[in-house]
Design a protein around this motif. Structure first.
Motif, PDB file in Angstrom:
ATOM      1  N   ASP A  60       0.813  -1.227   0.000  1.00  0.00           N
ATOM      2  CA  ASP A  60       0.000   0.000   0.000  1.00  0.00           C
ATOM      3  C   ASP A  60       0.846   1.276   0.000  1.00  0.00           C
ATOM      4  OD1 ASP A  60       0.947   0.160   2.604  1.00  0.00           O
ATOM      5  OD2 ASP A  60      -1.019  -0.157   3.552  1.00  0.00           O
ATOM      6  N   MET A  61       2.126   1.157   0.303  1.00  0.00           N
ATOM      7  CA  MET A  61       3.080   2.270   0.340  1.00  0.00           C
ATOM      8  C   MET A  61       2.719   3.335   1.386  1.00  0.00           C
ATOM      9  SD  MET A  61       5.276   1.127  -1.656  1.00  0.00           S
ATOM     10  CE  MET A  61       6.463   2.427  -1.975  1.00  0.00           C
ATOM     11  N   SER A  62       1.759   3.035   2.250  1.00  0.00           N
ATOM     12  CA  SER A  62       1.351   4.040   3.234  1.00  0.00           C
ATOM     13  C   SER A  62       1.417   3.540   4.679  1.00  0.00           C
ATOM     14  CB  SER A  62      -0.080   4.520   2.929  1.00  0.00           C
ATOM     15  OG  SER A  62      -0.974   3.421   2.932  1.00  0.00           O
ATOM     16  N   CYS A  63       1.525   2.250   4.899  1.00  0.00           N
ATOM     17  CA  CYS A  63       1.588   1.737   6.275  1.00  0.00           C
ATOM     18  C   CYS A  63       2.973   2.046   6.869  1.00  0.00           C
ATOM     19  CB  CYS A  63       1.302   0.238   6.300  1.00  0.00           C
ATOM     20  SG  CYS A  63       2.705  -0.796   5.797  1.00  0.00           S
ATOM     21  N   CYS A 109       4.584  -4.987   4.248  1.00  0.00           N
ATOM     22  CA  CYS A 109       3.363  -4.176   4.222  1.00  0.00           C
ATOM     23  C   CYS A 109       2.226  -4.865   4.964  1.00  0.00           C
ATOM     24  CB  CYS A 109       2.948  -3.913   2.773  1.00  0.00           C
ATOM     25  SG  CYS A 109       1.406  -2.986   2.655  1.00  0.00           S
ATOM     26  N   VAL A 110       1.561  -4.111   5.845  1.00  0.00           N
ATOM     27  CA  VAL A 110       0.516  -4.725   6.667  1.00  0.00           C
ATOM     28  C   VAL A 110      -0.697  -5.146   5.828  1.00  0.00           C
ATOM     29  CG1 VAL A 110       1.245  -3.517   8.754  1.00  0.00           C
ATOM     30  CG2 VAL A 110      -0.525  -2.501   7.320  1.00  0.00           C
ATOM     31  N   CYS A 134       5.871   0.230   5.005  1.00  0.00           N
ATOM     32  CA  CYS A 134       6.156   0.793   3.681  1.00  0.00           C
ATOM     33  C   CYS A 134       6.835   2.151   3.821  1.00  0.00           C
ATOM     34  CB  CYS A 134       4.870   0.936   2.872  1.00  0.00           C
ATOM     35  SG  CYS A 134       4.224  -0.637   2.259  1.00  0.00           S
TER      36      CYS A 134
END
Ligand SMILES: [Zn+2]
Length: 345
Positions: free
Chosen positions: A88-91, A102-103, A94
């Motif tokens: 997701d590149m946001s957790c 990544c979660v 990441c």
């Protein structure tokens, strides 16, 4: 759709899987153009690592067919590179550079989720996972190099980055498989002055030199260590990317790394780090599965402008009908890395 199906040890064949459909608004459907077989797939093939029966393959490039409502960074018709993990590149992981953890992420081709070795893939978290390739009319050579960014070249780069390769370094790369060769190319990119490749295979030595190796050592084990130590005046290498994962390869990497340096490990470990030897020589290690999604943009630019040509690692090519041959060729060391041509642009 047709796809490679893992059925058990040394048993991979093309079979039918359901046509993927958008399940989440963050999904995209990608029609695969090129795929390949990973060294880690061979561990499954040989029965040395477990793999669920079903879909397999995690390295592919393709064309976006359809996107979910929340996907805005890629669109129908885009040529895309898929890193081997979706993320997701946001957790927090990441954001801290470990997309592999990544979660919300996961693996392509894990038996249930579509694999890259198939006609079509449902890509979860597509907007943050897929990297669109600018331009049109790319040559086949460029496409082959783009395919390597999915895993092998990103993994070789991770070996060099994890081993802290710096400008002017003497680097010893352990492993002359496709990842080891990619690590040579990565070390050259990062400015290594001297790159010693451990390789006993003439065909691989040719690519090693093309990628930037300045010296070839054809010995293994203790003899390889002795050769590297002699070449470095008894000091050892400033960095030692380890790209195999066997106990012997790890032992060699830790033996040739000079005191105070770091072994960059990307070979799936099938042995143990020699902890006491590392401790008493102040040798550290970093590595693991590569955060390919983070590395792809900078490597992509260099593929497109012709600075690097990592696609040279593919020396065997077949189609989906002959996917079993793609595995057998690598298993029998008739191929460094097998490319599977599945679709066209
Ligand atoms: Zn994440």
């Amino acid at each position: 759709m047709r796809a490679a199906i893992f059925r058990g040890t040394r048993d991979i064949a093309v079979g039918e899987r359901p046509d993927p459909v958008i399940q989440e608004p963050t999904d995209a459907i990608v029609r695969v153009v090129l795929a390949c077989v990973c060294g880690s797939d061979l561990w499954y093939y040989r029965g040395e690592s477990p793999h669920a029966a079903g879909s397999i393959g995690h390295e592919f490039i393709g064309v976006v067919e359809e996107t979910g409502a929340e996907v805005s960074t890629v669109t129908r018709g885009d040529l895309v590179v898929a890193p081997f993990i979706y993320s997701d590149m946001s957790c927090p992981h990441c954001q801290n550079g470990s997309t592999i953890s990544c979660v919300r992420g996961g693996n392509f081709g894990d038996g249930t989720i579509d694999g890259g070795q198939g006609e079509t893939v449902r890509v979860p978290l597509a907007g943050s996972t897929l990297v669109p390739v600018p331009g049109t009319g790319h040559s086949d050579q460029t496409l082959r190099s783009l395919l390597t960014l999915s895993d092998v070249m990103a993994t070789g780069h991770h070996a060099a980055v994890s081993g802290a390769v710096r400008r002017g370094d003497v680097v010893t790369v352990v492993g002359d498989g496709a990842v080891g060769l990619s690590a040579i190319l990565a070390a050259r990119r990062l400015g290594a002055h001297r790159i010693i490749a451990l390789s006993r295979h003439p065909d691989r030595q040719v690519i090693a030199k093309e990628f930037g190796a300045t010296d070839i050592v054809g010995a293994r084990g203790d003899a390889a260590t002795e050769a590297v130590m002699e070449m470095t005046g008894g000091i050892g290498a400033d960095a030692a990317p380890e790209c195999v994962g066997t106990a012997q390869a790890m032992a060699t990497a830790f033996a040739v790394a000079r005191p105070g340096s770091t072994v960059g490990m990307v070979g799936v470990p099938h042995g143990d780090v020699p902890v006491a030897q590392a401790f008493f020589r102040n040798v550290g290690w970093r590595g693991g599965p590569a955060p390919a999604r983070i590395y792809i943009p900078e490597l992509l630019d260099e593929v497109l402008n012709g600075t690097i040509n990592p696609g040279l690692v593919f020396d065997y090519e077949t189609d989906l009908d002959h996917v079993a041959d793609a595995y057998a060729a690598m298993d029998e060391r008739r191929a460094i890395k097998s490319l599977i041509r599945i679709g066209s642009l």
